[in-house]
Design a protein around this motif. Structure first.
Motif, PDB file in Angstrom:
ATOM      1  N   THR A   6       3.281  41.211  -7.212  1.00  0.00           N
ATOM      2  CA  THR A   6       3.041  39.672  -6.933  1.00  0.00           C
ATOM      3  C   THR A   6       3.739  39.379  -5.404  1.00  0.00           C
ATOM      4  O   THR A   6       5.046  39.635  -5.302  1.00  0.00           O
ATOM      5  N   LEU A   8       4.687  36.449  -2.952  1.00  0.00           N
ATOM      6  CA  LEU A   8       4.960  35.099  -2.525  1.00  0.00           C
ATOM      7  C   LEU A   8       4.856  34.664  -0.844  1.00  0.00           C
ATOM      8  O   LEU A   8       5.526  35.314  -0.449  1.00  0.00           O
ATOM      9  N   GLU A  25      -5.063  39.189  -0.566  1.00  0.00           N
ATOM     10  CA  GLU A  25      -5.436  38.947  -2.260  1.00  0.00           C
ATOM     11  C   GLU A  25      -6.355  40.053  -2.864  1.00  0.00           C
ATOM     12  O   GLU A  25      -6.346  40.150  -4.010  1.00  0.00           O
ATOM     13  N   ASN A  29      -1.143  40.322  -6.362  1.00  0.00           N
ATOM     14  CA  ASN A  29      -1.361  38.727  -7.051  1.00  0.00           C
ATOM     15  C   ASN A  29      -0.657  38.078  -6.029  1.00  0.00           C
ATOM     16  O   ASN A  29       0.522  38.336  -5.425  1.00  0.00           O
ATOM     17  N   LYS A  31       0.799  34.352  -4.759  1.00  0.00           N
ATOM     18  CA  LYS A  31       1.313  33.054  -4.824  1.00  0.00           C
ATOM     19  C   LYS A  31       1.401  32.311  -3.428  1.00  0.00           C
ATOM     20  O   LYS A  31       1.983  33.115  -2.428  1.00  0.00           O
ATOM     21  N   LYS A  32       1.266  30.886  -3.207  1.00  0.00           N
ATOM     22  CA  LYS A  32       1.562  30.469  -1.979  1.00  0.00           C
ATOM     23  C   LYS A  32       2.398  29.147  -2.087  1.00  0.00           C
ATOM     24  O   LYS A  32       2.293  28.473  -3.030  1.00  0.00           O
ATOM     25  N   ALA A  33       3.294  29.087  -1.034  1.00  0.00           N
ATOM     26  CA  ALA A  33       4.021  27.798  -0.754  1.00  0.00           C
ATOM     27  C   ALA A  33       3.888  27.296   0.500  1.00  0.00           C
ATOM     28  O   ALA A  33       3.922  28.109   1.613  1.00  0.00           O
ATOM     29  N   GLU A  38       8.407  23.961  -2.267  1.00  0.00           N
ATOM     30  CA  GLU A  38       7.637  24.755  -3.058  1.00  0.00           C
ATOM     31  C   GLU A  38       7.872  26.055  -3.502  1.00  0.00           C
ATOM     32  O   GLU A  38       7.447  26.518  -4.515  1.00  0.00           O
ATOM     33  N   GLN A  42       7.880  27.896  -6.994  1.00  0.00           N
ATOM     34  CA  GLN A  42       7.224  29.374  -7.456  1.00  0.00           C
ATOM     35  C   GLN A  42       7.891  30.485  -7.553  1.00  0.00           C
ATOM     36  O   GLN A  42       7.628  31.280  -8.506  1.00  0.00           O
ATOM     37  N   VAL A  47       7.804  37.617  -9.091  1.00  0.00           N
ATOM     38  CA  VAL A  47       7.538  37.686  -7.831  1.00  0.00           C
ATOM     39  C   VAL A  47       8.374  39.011  -7.348  1.00  0.00           C
ATOM     40  O   VAL A  47       9.559  39.190  -7.394  1.00  0.00           O
TER      41      VAL A  47
END
Length: 207
Positions: A6, A8, A25, A29, A31-33, A38, A42, A47
């Protein structure tokens, strides 16, 4: 780490965050902030890798990084930033420092792949590689007399030498391809990392 790591991605420029997410992607996996707050919402033990902008309006990348380390979250962190590295990077607990712009998907994949590899190493070897990154980044931008006048740079060199001595047997188990994967040219700012660190550090590791 999970079979599919994952990642981030943290950047207050939404276009950059979304672009980097699209590039990664299909392999990770994501994740976005879009700001530091944020990012802290997350970040958790799921992560594996954080791509972290340094200059953001609410919480800076440095503040986010400090919180990640304070929480003892076991993830690798690359600062991906337009801020040119200066001596203040010696105090930051990142694993890699990448200067924007990241020009293409392959370049970003190389960064993440390198960090994923580092996650398999023990703590001392991770520290050695992170310090080597800092040393190369400073030597890319600073004149020799600036470096020699700076006591913390001298401390970094001494710590690196100590780690190399402690890890000499471990590093002998890494072939040249492994070392090259860690010190490859992932952005323009790191061009001397290949020329100097790969040649000088790899030869020292092998001796």
């Amino acid at each position: 780490m999970s079979n599919v790591p994952t990642v981030l991605i943290v950047d207050d420029e939404r276009a950059i965050t979304n672009l980097h997410a699209r590039w990664l992607e299909n392999s990770y996996n994501i994740k976005k902030a879009y700001n530091g707050t944020e990012a802290l919402e997350q970040i958790d033990k799921s992560v594996d890798i954080v791509l972290l902008d340094r200059r953001m309006p609410d919480l800076s990348g440095q503040e986010v990084l400090n919180e990640i380390r304070d929480q003892e979250i076991d993830c690798r962190v690359a600062m991906v930033t337009a801020v040119e590295p200066d001596f203040d990077i010696l105090e930051l607990g990142f694993d890699d420092y990448i200067c924007k712009p990241v020009s293409n998907p392959e370049q970003l994949h190389n960064v993440v792949s390198s960090l994923r590899t580092r996650s398999t190493y023990d703590t001392q070897l991770q520290e050695m590689l992170a310090l080597s990154t800092k040393k190369a980044a400073l030597e890319e931008r600073k004149k020799t007399d600036e470096l020699t006048r700076h006591s913390e740079y001298a401390d970094l060199k001494a710590r690196l030498e100590s780690l190399r001595n402690d890890l000499s047997e471990t590093v002998e188990g890494l072939d040249n391809d492994d070392l090259r994967a860690e010190f490859q040219d992932r952005n323009t700012a790191n061009s001397k990392l290949v020329q100097s660190s790969e040649q000088n550090d790899a030869s020292e590791f092998k001796n």
